[in-house]
Design an enzyme around this catalytic site. Sequence first.
Site, PDB file in Angstrom:
ATOM      1  N   THR A   1      39.319  42.278  34.147  1.00 59.10           N
ATOM      2  CA  THR A   1      39.415  41.568  35.426  1.00 59.10           C
ATOM      3  C   THR A   1      40.779  40.886  35.472  1.00 59.10           C
ATOM      4  OG1 THR A   1      37.035  41.170  35.545  1.00 59.10           O
ATOM      5  CG2 THR A   1      38.437  39.723  36.845  1.00 59.10           C
TER       6      THR A   1
ATOM      7  N   ILE B   1      37.730  34.998  32.250  1.00 55.09           N
ATOM      8  CA  ILE B   1      37.431  36.183  33.053  1.00 55.09           C
ATOM      9  C   ILE B   1      37.497  37.378  32.105  1.00 55.09           C
ATOM     10  CG2 ILE B   1      38.240  35.220  35.233  1.00 55.09           C
ATOM     11  CD1 ILE B   1      40.831  36.734  34.944  1.00 55.09           C
ATOM     12  N   ASP B   2      36.855  38.461  32.483  1.00 50.45           N
ATOM     13  CA  ASP B   2      36.739  39.614  31.596  1.00 50.45           C
ATOM     14  C   ASP B   2      38.096  40.260  31.292  1.00 50.45           C
ATOM     15  OD1 ASP B   2      34.007  39.188  31.775  1.00 50.45           O
ATOM     16  OD2 ASP B   2      33.733  40.663  33.372  1.00 50.45           O
ATOM     17  N   LYS B   3      38.121  41.011  30.216  1.00 50.29           N
ATOM     18  CA  LYS B   3      39.342  41.689  29.777  1.00 50.29           C
ATOM     19  C   LYS B   3      39.982  42.508  30.897  1.00 50.29           C
ATOM     20  CE  LYS B   3      40.770  45.463  26.703  1.00 50.29           C
ATOM     21  NZ  LYS B   3      40.300  46.472  25.715  1.00 50.29           N
TER      22      LYS B   3
ATOM     23  N   ARG C   1      29.701  41.486  38.565  1.00 48.28           N
ATOM     24  CA  ARG C   1      29.429  42.863  38.162  1.00 48.28           C
ATOM     25  C   ARG C   1      27.921  43.125  38.082  1.00 48.28           C
ATOM     26  NH1 ARG C   1      32.775  43.319  32.753  1.00 48.28           N
ATOM     27  NH2 ARG C   1      32.058  45.496  32.854  1.00 48.28           N
TER      28      ARG C   1
END
Length: 304
Positions: free
Chosen positions: A142, A138-140, A239
Amino acid sequence: MEELRFQIADEMEDERIDKCMSLLVENLSRSFIQKLIKDGNVLVNGTPVKGSCRVKCDDEVVFSVPESVEPDIEPENIPLDILYEDADLIVVNKPKGMVMHPAAGHYSGTLVNALMYHCGRDLSGINGVLRPGIVHRIDKDTTGSVIACKNDKAHRCIAEQLKEHSINRRYRAICFGELNQEEGTIDQPIGRHPNDRKKMAVNHQNGKRAVTHYRVLQRFQGYTYIECVLETGRTHQIRVHMASIGHPLLGDEVYSNRKSPFKLQGQTLHAKTLGFIHPTTGEYLEIDAPLPEYFEHLLTVLEK
């Protein structure tokens, strides 16, 4: 460097070489196999091949597997919010701002550094030395639940469920604007942005199919609190999809040109629920990550 030799059997006739290798050698991931092929370490009848090569019965396949290299990554005593752990896997609630694994510019302070300290050598090695145990990302900025695997058997099992889109992945998000519908589905392919290679975009020419289901949880003036369920798992999927329908996520500085009136660190996106079949017991396991404090506070502010 270990050299492995195989002769193609009748049942593998006309299969792609990368698929054959994944069947012949179970402890190598498909991505690692494709890297071996790209690096010229796979020969069919003495000749280097591409991943698209289709083998014939009695072809001789020889491939060289480089010796494992110990990761030059330091275990770090970083506190982990552990949601579940057993001998096969660990599920953690990743905080905002933490990078998943080491990469250029981020060789410390990552989830991998923390996992190496907590788990020691008990992490799967399928994804290579920089991503031990990591099955998905998962993104930084998130937050929420992430699975890491402690052995290759568990890694292959979870990776296969991800590939088949059978893992239940539910996210919570706050988006700009008020959605007209109570629920909906976005089915638009996602690929690299044609003009900015650091971004993803809805890309009908070169993208891969991506499906996001959303439903409204609560409406505010100018914003909507939603749940998103991933049918596929493309990079930045939620997103990109929400931005594509005119409702980018609050705080998203990459896919939104709307300025947030709140002091936020990146997008308001939380991986709340992960449901999967346990690799050893075969039972369905569902893990829930509580909303982070900043998210709860923001909901309270929006209600006023």
